[in-house]
Design a protein around this motif. Sequence first.
Motif, PDB file in Angstrom:
ATOM      1  N   LEU A  33      50.002  47.382  50.738  1.00 22.10           N
ATOM      2  CA  LEU A  33      50.637  47.328  49.421  1.00 22.10           C
ATOM      3  C   LEU A  33      52.073  47.815  49.509  1.00 22.10           C
ATOM      4  N   VAL A  36      54.206  45.019  50.966  1.00 20.33           N
ATOM      5  CA  VAL A  36      54.533  43.976  49.990  1.00 20.33           C
ATOM      6  C   VAL A  36      55.627  44.461  49.034  1.00 20.33           C
ATOM      7  N   ILE A 113      56.253  42.864  38.097  1.00 19.28           N
ATOM      8  CA  ILE A 113      55.143  42.884  39.057  1.00 19.28           C
ATOM      9  C   ILE A 113      54.071  43.780  38.460  1.00 19.28           C
ATOM     10  N   ILE A 115      50.406  45.460  39.499  1.00 21.26           N
ATOM     11  CA  ILE A 115      49.334  45.727  40.448  1.00 21.26           C
ATOM     12  C   ILE A 115      48.061  45.838  39.613  1.00 21.26           C
ATOM     13  N   ILE A 151      49.491  41.157  41.389  1.00 21.70           N
ATOM     14  CA  ILE A 151      48.974  41.510  42.703  1.00 21.70           C
ATOM     15  C   ILE A 151      47.617  42.180  42.523  1.00 21.70           C
ATOM     16  N   TYR A 153      44.683  44.313  43.781  1.00 22.52           N
ATOM     17  CA  TYR A 153      44.579  45.341  44.813  1.00 22.52           C
ATOM     18  C   TYR A 153      43.126  45.792  44.881  1.00 22.52           C
ATOM     19  N   ASP A 173      48.515  36.209  41.934  1.00 20.60           N
ATOM     20  CA  ASP A 173      49.524  35.559  42.768  1.00 20.60           C
ATOM     21  C   ASP A 173      49.432  36.014  44.217  1.00 20.60           C
ATOM     22  N   LEU A 174      48.874  37.191  44.418  1.00 21.09           N
ATOM     23  CA  LEU A 174      48.745  37.782  45.745  1.00 21.09           C
ATOM     24  C   LEU A 174      47.572  38.751  45.670  1.00 21.09           C
ATOM     25  N   VAL A 176      45.995  42.062  47.856  1.00 17.22           N
ATOM     26  CA  VAL A 176      46.244  43.013  48.936  1.00 17.22           C
ATOM     27  C   VAL A 176      44.998  43.873  49.094  1.00 17.22           C
ATOM     28  N   ILE A 181      46.901  40.933  53.656  1.00 18.33           N
ATOM     29  CA  ILE A 181      47.631  40.418  52.499  1.00 18.33           C
ATOM     30  C   ILE A 181      47.242  38.943  52.387  1.00 18.33           C
ATOM     31  N   THR A 183      47.553  35.325  50.475  1.00 20.23           N
ATOM     32  CA  THR A 183      48.202  34.401  49.551  1.00 20.23           C
ATOM     33  C   THR A 183      47.113  33.423  49.110  1.00 20.23           C
TER      34      THR A 183
END
Length: 187
Positions: A33, A36, A113, A115, A151, A153, A173-174, A176, A181, A183
């Motif tokens: 994390l 990123v 962003i 998390i 993101i 997590y 979108d991502l 972690v 990580i 995608t």
Amino acid sequence: MATLTDRKDAARAAAFARRKAAHDPQISAAGHLSEVLAGYRGVPLAGYAQMRTEIDPTPAMEEAAAHGLVGMPIIMGAGQPLQFRVWTPDCTMVPGPFGASVPENGEWMVPEIVIVPLVAFDRSGGRLGYGGGFYDRTLEGLRARGPVMAIGYAYAAQQADDLPLERTDQPLDLIVTETEIITPSGR
């Protein structure tokens, strides 16, 4: 035949068990994390205060706070999107709704962003949350204003296949984890 609600409840129960087994409070899992977030220095972001067996994002949030605004979610009420209050590593935290710690006071901020904590995820960016819809409403509203990166997590053990998702579930979108990580496919 099981309803979507029944399938979500069963998926949550299984994911909570996997998360509990993966949780080790003695190990900092925030390395990926931090990696990123280092690529987004200065971009306003929001994290969360770890509850129970959630993976803890605060080490990465502490690093990010040295470079820009970091916020924490505040539950305003049932059926409402989250709002975000500025958080610093030394701010006073108080108990908030559902047992999450929140900053006692501070300015409001809008993250670019977010998390996102979760119960389960899939590799295509699907997320199963706690069932209140707070993050789905929040991400939908933020994305209507402009680009926002969500993101997810989580521990790798929280990955699941065939999540029972709805049209209103906002994609990640991502993703972690402590090991990689991801995608999401199709992004």
